[in-house]
Enzyme design. Structure first.
Site, PDB file in Angstrom:
ATOM      1  N   ARG A   5       0.820  -1.220   0.000  1.00 46.00           N
ATOM      2  CA  ARG A   5       0.000   0.000   0.000  1.00 46.00           C
ATOM      3  C   ARG A   5       0.857   1.274   0.000  1.00 46.00           C
ATOM      4  O   ARG A   5       0.566   2.194  -0.757  1.00 46.00           O
ATOM      5  CB  ARG A   5      -0.978  -0.014   1.180  1.00 46.00           C
ATOM      6  CG  ARG A   5      -2.167  -0.939   0.952  1.00 46.00           C
ATOM      7  CD  ARG A   5      -3.099  -0.945   2.149  1.00 46.00           C
ATOM      8  NE  ARG A   5      -2.381  -1.338   3.361  1.00 46.00           N
ATOM      9  CZ  ARG A   5      -2.908  -1.267   4.577  1.00 46.00           C
ATOM     10  NH1 ARG A   5      -4.117  -0.789   4.758  1.00 46.00           N
ATOM     11  NH2 ARG A   5      -2.205  -1.665   5.623  1.00 46.00           N
ATOM     12  N   ASN A  51      -6.783  -2.290   2.061  1.00 45.41           N
ATOM     13  CA  ASN A  51      -6.753  -3.751   2.182  1.00 45.41           C
ATOM     14  C   ASN A  51      -8.186  -4.229   2.242  1.00 45.41           C
ATOM     15  O   ASN A  51      -8.968  -3.747   3.062  1.00 45.41           O
ATOM     16  CB  ASN A  51      -6.072  -4.171   3.488  1.00 45.41           C
ATOM     17  CG  ASN A  51      -4.562  -4.153   3.373  1.00 45.41           C
ATOM     18  OD1 ASN A  51      -4.017  -4.032   2.282  1.00 45.41           O
ATOM     19  ND2 ASN A  51      -3.888  -4.278   4.512  1.00 45.41           N
TER      20      ASN A  51
END
Ligand SMILES: [Zn+2]
Ligand SMILES: [Zn+2]
Length: 743
Positions: free
Chosen positions: A15, A33
């Site tokens: 990320r 997520n």
């Protein structure tokens, strides 16, 4: 545009990479997520291709992408790019694995000006403990055992700074806010709190035996010269210990590294690698007595690096801390049940127990003696969607679960004849089902071994009844062959399945089998001659009994047991169970040659024989013969008859023993390969493979490969799936998965 990414994308710094790339391209949107996947939203559709290319270029080293899906869906809001709080979602990929400390973190660890100087829990987005601390997905701090440690201001600043190496590093901590080590004495009294690792290192250097808590378990630690004290303390007279060395140059002083071994030792998986001892040195003889190799690994956590920083020793014994036969200890209070002088424990909970992996290199292939830390969990693609739970065999157990064309095998569980190990299996199964998002009532079938006395089979039966699930029994050696087929990517093979024991479809103990195997069924085309095991299990511990039986059947003078004892043996022999095991033949050979007359740990006689096989040459003729019944039976008694002739005046020098052993085993393998090759020709199969516990034996694998290639056939060995019984659950799973989808 919404982008859905599946693969190993959580807990690996994915990320933050996405964030940085999006910012650098001036994009707006989000990344989050979702379940075990990652979802990205980008408002500027025309830039998506450039964006994805940049992300792929900057992909963190331990991340991997299986699938990218694009959907043209509107994104509302988002003037900027942001990482948003995780949401529940479909769980299809797995948790990241425990990954050795990266170079950048090691550099910081030894930088006096860094605030994590000598901090044993140092890690970043691309390294550190993962599976061992994760309770659930998505991989966020609240779902890990780091939840108990609140981030300090400094850590929080790093965590929220997109340009920082620890941006969204879920296990971030520092000496001010993270877990701590404390050194205890035998009576649980605190010995040192301020500099516990330094004191521990000094005590180890002085000859203490210590226990230290790591990521996924605990280790017993001491200097090499304490090996014999450790052996007495734990009742392990000869079992090999693993050794951790300071660095690669220290390793090279003791062993000769071959192709691929250095890379494996220093890889982020950081397994224990079985390496050949330098024959001119005897320094490691007490570590793995009578063996040609020793299990070596390098520091993988900040703790290990700090420990060696303080230690004078270049290498230490560092072996799993457990009651023999039981799983490795993970709870602080249980550590004190073990025998040691000092206990170096930390206050972070171990969520998932995970043993060190043990690997051996063969050419470019990996033979996993234990597949665990650094490798598990990993998914393997399978061609069926069924949700199959398979529970393995008896010892060296793992379990496997399939879901949506992926098969997830568990960490090493161990010997399920011990109740605590079976409990470990049950709790790990629950844990893994949580991680991949499955409930027991969603399982389609359960695969088990046929052995009526295996506790894994009883457990599978119980689950099948409780949840009304189909139970499928898979023959042990067929499961070995199937695991090899999956490993090698073939759907038919003629396999030499060689091991100590496995329950046959005729209720007998198999172990030296030639199987023509498919996923839909198998044929036992050949096997070794059956020999009696006097006293069953007793004969495994005392291979003199196997030799006695063989020589008695040959009508030759028996080398062991006299008078009364011999009479008892004769009597016992009449009702002894019989086995076609290859492992038992190796045991008998090792015993007869005086290499190992008593088994003190699993596989000892055969393992000690390997060193002789490695040095031996084909100097002696051994004729084999084959009896044709429902299958081809390779006679082993005539080989022992010949062996006795050759050693009429004693088994002779070490060189003669090596040549006798090599010539004997070569003759046996040659005959088995002949039978396998005939089956290949008549069924138009291009492959002969080798699997089962004996296939860890490098000289045997090498001679098999040569013989198979001489026949113009292709040779298959394991590479990703363990050769031995830890691979059984995988073989069971693929067999059950295929059987369910047959027509
Ligand atoms: Zn790092
Ligand atoms: Zn902090």
């Amino acid at each position: 545009m919404k982008i859905f990414i599946r693969g190993t994308v959580q807990g690996v710094g994915f990320r933050p990479t996405v964030y940085r790339v999006a910012k650098s391209l001036g994009l707006s949107g989000y990344v989050l997520n979702k379940g075990s996947n990652v979802e990205i939203g980008i408002k500027e559709n025309e830039n998506v291709e450039e964006f994805l290319n940049s992300v792929m270029k900057e992909l963190p080293s331990i991340a991997s992408i299986d699938e990218i899906e694009l959907k043209d869906e509107p994104i509302n809001g988002y003037e900027d790019f942001e990482i948003i709080i995780s949401s529940e979602g479909e769980k299809t990929s797995v948790t990241p694995v425990d990954t050795a400390i990266c170079e950048e973190c090691v550099r910081e660890l030894f930088d006096e000006n860094n605030r994590r100087y000598l901090y044993p829990f140092i890690n970043c987005t691309s390294c550190g403990a993962r599976f061992s601390v994760i309770e659930n997905l998505p991989y966020d701090r609240v779902n890990t055992s780091m939840r108990d440690f609140e981030m300090c201001e400094d850590c929080l600043a790093e965590y929220t700074n997109p340009m920082d190496r620890r941006f969204h590093a879920q296990t971030i901590s520092c000496p001010g806010c993270g877990p701590k080590y404390t050194l205890y004495g035998r009576d649980k009294e605190i010995v040192e709190e301020r500099d516990p690792i330094k004191s521990f290192a000094r005590l180890i250097d002085e000859g203490a035996i210590g226990i230290a808590k790591s990521w996924g378990g605990m280790h017993i630690i001491c200097k090499f010269d304490q090996a014999n004290r450790l052996r007495k303390l734990y009742g392990r007279p000869a079992k090999p210990f693993a050794v951790m060395f300071r660095d690669l140059s220290a390793v090279e002083k003791y062993v000769e590294l071959k192709e691929g071994e250095e890379k494996l030792l220093t890889s982020a998986h950081r397994p224990i690698v079985l390496l050949d001892k330098n024959p001119s040195l005897d320094d490691l003889d007490d570590i793995s007595p009578g063996l040609g190799n020793v299990g070596i690994y390098l520091p993988y956590s900040g703790f290990h690096y700090v420990l060696f920083y303080y230690l004078n020793s270049d290498g230490i014994i560092m072996t799993s801390a457990n009651v023999p036969g039981e799983p490795m200890v993970i709870r602080n209070e249980d550590a004190f049940l073990l025998k040691a002088d000092y206990f170096l424990l930390h206050n972070r909970k171990i969520v998932n127990r995970i043993d060190d992996s043990v690997v051996r290199c063969y050419g470019g292939k990996f033979f996993f003696l234990r597949k665990s830390r650094g490798f598990i969990p990993t998914g393997i693609k399978v061609p069926y969607k069924d949700r199959v739970l398979s529970l393995g065999a008896g010892e060296n157990v793992s379990f496997s679960i399939s879901k949506n064309n992926n098969l997830y095998s568990s960490q090493y569980i161990g010997n399920t004849f011990h109740y605590p190990t079976l409990e470990f299996l049950a709790s790990s199964k629950g844990q893994m089902m949580e991680l991949i998002g499955l409930r027991m009532d969603e399982i389609d079938a359960i695969g088990v071994d046929m052995h009526p006395r295996y506790s894994t089979r009883r457990y599978g039966k119980k689950l099948a009844e409780e949840y009304s699930i189909e139970l499928v029994e898979v023959q042990h050696h067929w499961a070995h062959a199937a695991s090899l087929m999956l490993d090698a990517g073939v759907d038919e093979v003629v396999a030499l399945t060689l091991d100590g024991t496995g329950y046959g479809v005729d209720g007998k103990a198999w172990g030296g089998e030639i199987l023509h195997s498919l996923y839909s069924g198998f044929e036992r085309v050949g096997s070794l001659e059956e020999i009696p095991l006097i006293g069953g299990e007793e004969a495994i511990k005392d291979p003199r009994r196997i030799v006695f039986a063989i020589f008695s059947l040959l009508g030759r003078q028996v080398p062991y047991f006299a008078d009364k004892e011999a009479e008892v043996m004769e009597k016992l022999m009449k009702r002894a169970p019989k086995t076609s095991s290859f492992g038992r033949i190796l045991d008998a050979l090792s015993c007869y040659l005086g290499i190992c007359e008593r088994m003190t740990y699993d596989g000892e006689p055969a393992m000690k024989l390997e060193r002789y096989l490695a040095r031996g040459e084909r100097k002696y003729e051994f004729e084999t013969c084959v009896e044709k019944k429902d299958r081809k039976i390779v006679k082993t008694l005539p080989l022992f008859d010949r062996l006795a002739d050759y050693s009429a005046n004693g088994v002779g020098t070490e060189k003669k023993k090596a040549d006798l052993a090599y010539s004997f085993v070569f003759a046996l393998i040659e005959e088995m390969v002949d039978i396998a090759a005939d089956t290949c020709v008549s069924n138009d199969i291009p492959y002969i493979g080798i699997t089962g516990g004996v296939s860890y034996d490098i000289p045997i694998v090498r001679m098999t490969e040569e013989l198979v290639k001489e026949k113009g056939l292709k040779f298959l060995t394991h590479d990703r799936i363990p050769n031995g019984d830890e691979g059984i659950s995988i073989g069971q799973n693929v067999v059950v998965g295929h059987l369910r989808n047959r027509g």
